[in-house]
Scaffold this motif. Sequence first.
Motif, PDB file in Angstrom:
ATOM      1  N   LYS A   1     -10.052  99.180  47.329  1.00 46.54           N
ATOM      2  CA  LYS A   1     -10.518 100.322  46.541  1.00 46.54           C
ATOM      3  C   LYS A   1     -10.643 101.564  47.407  1.00 46.54           C
ATOM      4  O   LYS A   1     -10.273 102.670  46.998  1.00 46.54           O
ATOM      5  CB  LYS A   1     -11.867 100.005  45.891  1.00 46.54           C
TER       6      LYS A   1
ATOM      7  N   LYS B   1      -2.991  88.619  38.524  1.00 45.88           N
ATOM      8  CA  LYS B   1      -4.246  88.788  39.250  1.00 45.88           C
ATOM      9  C   LYS B   1      -4.023  89.554  40.553  1.00 45.88           C
ATOM     10  O   LYS B   1      -3.014  89.372  41.232  1.00 45.88           O
ATOM     11  CB  LYS B   1      -4.870  87.431  39.549  1.00 45.88           C
ATOM     12  N   THR B   2      -4.990  90.421  40.893  1.00 49.17           N
ATOM     13  CA  THR B   2      -5.038  91.092  42.187  1.00 49.17           C
ATOM     14  C   THR B   2      -6.467  90.943  42.719  1.00 49.17           C
ATOM     15  O   THR B   2      -7.350  90.447  42.008  1.00 49.17           O
ATOM     16  CB  THR B   2      -4.695  92.593  42.067  1.00 49.17           C
TER      17      THR B   2
ATOM     18  N   GLU C   1      -8.058  90.686  37.014  1.00 46.81           N
ATOM     19  CA  GLU C   1      -6.893  90.240  36.252  1.00 46.81           C
ATOM     20  C   GLU C   1      -6.427  91.317  35.276  1.00 46.81           C
ATOM     21  O   GLU C   1      -7.242  92.024  34.683  1.00 46.81           O
ATOM     22  CB  GLU C   1      -7.220  88.958  35.476  1.00 46.81           C
ATOM     23  N   ILE C   2      -5.114  91.413  35.100  1.00 43.35           N
ATOM     24  CA  ILE C   2      -4.505  92.326  34.138  1.00 43.35           C
ATOM     25  C   ILE C   2      -3.840  91.476  33.059  1.00 43.35           C
ATOM     26  O   ILE C   2      -2.929  90.704  33.358  1.00 43.35           O
ATOM     27  CB  ILE C   2      -3.452  93.232  34.795  1.00 43.35           C
TER      28      ILE C   2
ATOM     29  N   LEU D   1       0.120  97.129  41.043  1.00 43.07           N
ATOM     30  CA  LEU D   1      -1.002  96.739  40.185  1.00 43.07           C
ATOM     31  C   LEU D   1      -2.349  97.313  40.615  1.00 43.07           C
ATOM     32  O   LEU D   1      -3.095  97.827  39.769  1.00 43.07           O
ATOM     33  CB  LEU D   1      -1.060  95.211  40.089  1.00 43.07           C
ATOM     34  N   PRO D   2      -2.725  97.265  41.898  1.00 43.62           N
ATOM     35  CA  PRO D   2      -4.015  97.863  42.271  1.00 43.62           C
ATOM     36  C   PRO D   2      -4.091  99.362  41.986  1.00 43.62           C
ATOM     37  O   PRO D   2      -5.162  99.872  41.620  1.00 43.62           O
ATOM     38  CB  PRO D   2      -4.116  97.561  43.772  1.00 43.62           C
TER      39      PRO D   2
ATOM     40  N   GLN E   1      -4.757  99.573  38.298  1.00 43.00           N
ATOM     41  CA  GLN E   1      -6.140  99.190  38.004  1.00 43.00           C
ATOM     42  C   GLN E   1      -7.131 100.280  38.390  1.00 43.00           C
ATOM     43  O   GLN E   1      -8.209 100.369  37.810  1.00 43.00           O
ATOM     44  CB  GLN E   1      -6.476  97.886  38.744  1.00 43.00           C
ATOM     45  N   THR E   2      -6.760 101.094  39.356  1.00 43.38           N
ATOM     46  CA  THR E   2      -7.646 102.159  39.815  1.00 43.38           C
ATOM     47  C   THR E   2      -7.531 103.418  38.962  1.00 43.38           C
ATOM     48  O   THR E   2      -8.525 104.099  38.713  1.00 43.38           O
ATOM     49  CB  THR E   2      -7.348 102.505  41.283  1.00 43.38           C
TER      50      THR E   2
ATOM     51  N   ASP F   1      -7.884 102.741  32.714  1.00 44.31           N
ATOM     52  CA  ASP F   1      -8.914 101.845  32.195  1.00 44.31           C
ATOM     53  C   ASP F   1      -8.227 100.552  31.751  1.00 44.31           C
ATOM     54  O   ASP F   1      -7.220 100.175  32.331  1.00 44.31           O
ATOM     55  CB  ASP F   1      -9.675 102.522  31.056  1.00 44.31           C
ATOM     56  N   SER F   2      -8.688  99.899  30.729  1.00 43.71           N
ATOM     57  CA  SER F   2      -8.093  98.638  30.291  1.00 43.71           C
ATOM     58  C   SER F   2      -6.693  98.870  29.725  1.00 43.71           C
ATOM     59  O   SER F   2      -6.465  99.805  28.958  1.00 43.71           O
ATOM     60  CB  SER F   2      -8.979  97.976  29.238  1.00 43.71           C
TER      61      SER F   2
END
Length: 201
Positions: free
Chosen positions: A20, A94-95, A99-100, A133-134, A137-138, A141-142
Amino acid sequence: MIRQPAVAGSFYPDNPKQLKSIISAYLQQVPPVDKVPLAIIVPHAGYIYSGEIAASAYARLQSRRNVIKRVVLLGPSHRVRVTGLALSSATAFKTPLGEIPLDTEAISSLDSYDFIHYLDQAHELEHSLEVQLPFLQTTLDSFQLIPVVAGECQPEQISQVLELFYGLNDTLREMERNNHPEQPGEMVKNHFSNDGIRSTN
């Protein structure tokens, strides 16, 4: 089935706090932008090599973080020979950040094309999709994911996939390099060769 991270700890940190922190640092270096693309092209190397460039694209999504609900993610195959395009039968990727969920209904509909098929081996160790993916995710949102690994295929075949999602404001395609409103077919011709995805590193 949940697809586990394959390159966490090598291409990017496997510690959630460290991950992050490094992504936030990259994003903070990007000047504010007003226009938000519907599609982007990003590199897929390790973050130490390509993190800043990737952040320059992903930072543009933050103002629509609660609008984009689906991401069509296309990346080249590096470890498995793929003819056409390969789908995943996983329900989530998953990261270290969590999970996505995959849009399994949309993915299932793609299987109707004769050049698209399920091939989990193509996704299992593939880094070109995972390193994105990260960042997603950052900056979002969903959202749900439609991951596609590209092998030996024609630009027109990829264009067919993109056209299914063209013009949907809640869907991001990782294909565009700017905000020019060109059609999907032209986008693909600009960025893909006859051998599949052209390197953007």
